[in-house]
Write a protein that holds these residues in place. Structure first.
Motif, PDB file in Angstrom:
ATOM      1  N   PRO A   1     -16.978 -14.859  32.290  1.00 45.06           N
ATOM      2  CA  PRO A   1     -17.972 -15.601  33.078  1.00 45.06           C
ATOM      3  C   PRO A   1     -19.349 -14.946  32.990  1.00 45.06           C
ATOM      4  N   THR A   2     -20.382 -15.784  32.997  1.00 46.60           N
ATOM      5  CA  THR A   2     -21.758 -15.299  32.868  1.00 46.60           C
ATOM      6  C   THR A   2     -22.570 -15.452  34.147  1.00 46.60           C
ATOM      7  N   GLY A   3     -22.064 -16.265  35.086  1.00 46.70           N
ATOM      8  CA  GLY A   3     -22.823 -16.556  36.291  1.00 46.70           C
ATOM      9  C   GLY A   3     -23.426 -17.946  36.290  1.00 46.70           C
TER      10      GLY A   3
ATOM     11  N   ASP B   1     -19.860 -21.661  32.445  1.00 47.56           N
ATOM     12  CA  ASP B   1     -18.607 -20.910  32.561  1.00 47.56           C
ATOM     13  C   ASP B   1     -17.399 -21.831  32.627  1.00 47.56           C
ATOM     14  N   LEU B   2     -17.504 -22.918  33.383  1.00 46.01           N
ATOM     15  CA  LEU B   2     -16.376 -23.856  33.459  1.00 46.01           C
ATOM     16  C   LEU B   2     -16.196 -24.599  32.142  1.00 46.01           C
ATOM     17  N   ARG B   3     -17.305 -24.914  31.480  1.00 51.10           N
ATOM     18  CA  ARG B   3     -17.184 -25.576  30.176  1.00 51.10           C
ATOM     19  C   ARG B   3     -16.473 -24.667  29.182  1.00 51.10           C
ATOM     20  N   ASP B   4     -16.873 -23.404  29.161  1.00 51.43           N
ATOM     21  CA  ASP B   4     -16.249 -22.442  28.256  1.00 51.43           C
ATOM     22  C   ASP B   4     -14.766 -22.277  28.569  1.00 51.43           C
TER      23      ASP B   4
ATOM     24  N   VAL C   1     -16.045 -19.157  41.048  1.00 52.32           N
ATOM     25  CA  VAL C   1     -17.165 -19.759  40.325  1.00 52.32           C
ATOM     26  C   VAL C   1     -17.763 -20.899  41.135  1.00 52.32           C
ATOM     27  N   LEU C   2     -16.908 -21.744  41.678  1.00 56.46           N
ATOM     28  CA  LEU C   2     -17.373 -22.925  42.408  1.00 56.46           C
ATOM     29  C   LEU C   2     -17.997 -22.560  43.752  1.00 56.46           C
ATOM     30  N   ARG C   3     -17.407 -21.640  44.472  1.00 56.20           N
ATOM     31  CA  ARG C   3     -17.956 -21.255  45.770  1.00 56.20           C
ATOM     32  C   ARG C   3     -19.290 -20.529  45.610  1.00 56.20           C
TER      33      ARG C   3
END
Length: 243
Positions: A88-90, A95-98, A137-139
């Motif tokens: 994850p990059t932030g 990030d979700l696409r990857d 990631v989502l939160r």
């Protein structure tokens, strides 16, 4: 396998198998995954697995209570292999696409196992890490908890569904896959505009795109919708940045 249970402290095999290897959960899962890809779901018989490991089939009970317990471990291993390469990059959308693309690629790398595992909930270490990571990631992006769960649920189901769908396609015999590809060219590509104006108008695009997975496009549409939804949530609450 039966429902026989061996205490965790008694599961470690200390003597090598007939092939000179020491059994471990990782070795058994890796071998099961290979056999599934070679022979399908029937490969998860304790006899075939024991033969591949060069071990007495009864020794597998030290690690797994029954065949379904092993199948859950295989499913969890597929998740783990995806997570090992994800960084994850932030940037939550990137990030979700990857991650989604890596999940899909992982399914295509193990199509038979992915088809069997797509609908399972393992409750094991890799799955727990995946749930925690995606919700994080989502939160952090700013989704309220309830919305984070909704987006998580849809994201994972989309990736698993496309993985299973496309894996089933790759499992077809090559001749069958080629024949289906030809249908788009020889049937849909030749329908006359007089009777099928919309197909005729888009025929060249159908021929070009229907031969490959639509998952990347579907994923982009999903993430675009999620980003728009987050913007609407922020507008309603007056939030200007992620919390």
């Amino acid at each position: 396998m039966s429902e026989r249970v061996v205490p965790p402290t008694a599961r470690q095999r200390r003597r090598p198998t007939k092939q000179g290897v020491v059994l471990s959960e990782e070795l058994i899962v890796g071998t099961a995954l290979r056999l599934i890809e070679e022979h399908g779901a029937d490969a998860l018989s304790v006899r075939r697995l024991g033969r591949a490991l060069g071990a007495d089939p009864s020794s597998l009970y030290r690690y797994f209570r029954h065949t379904d317990d092993l199948m859950l471990a295989v499913a969890d291993e597929l998740i783990g292999r995806t997570l090992r390469t994800w960084r994850p990059t932030g940037d939550w959308v990137a990030d979700l696409r990857d991650l989604g693309l890596r999940m899909h690629a992982g399914a295509l790398a193990h199509p038979r196992a992915a088809t069997l595992a797509a609908h399972r909930v393992t409750g094991r270490a890799h799955e727990i890490r995946a749930v925690e990571s995606i919700l994080g990631v989502l939160r952090r992006a700013g989704f309220p908890d309830r919305e984070a769960v909704r987006i998580y649920h849809a994201f994972v189901d989309q990736a698993l569904a496309f993985g299973a769908l496309d894996s089933a396609g790759t499992a077809l015999p090559r001749a069958a896959r080629e024949a289906e590809t030809q249908v788009w060219r020889t049937t849909y590509g030749r329908l006359p505009a007089e009777t099928h104006p919309h197909i005729a108008a888009t025929a060249r695009h159908l021929v070009a795109t229907m031969r490959v997975s639509s998952y990347p496009a579907a994923l982009d549409l999903f993430l675009t919708a999620a980003r728009t939804h987050l913007g609407q949530l922020r507008a309603r609450t007056g939030a200007s940045r992620p919390h």
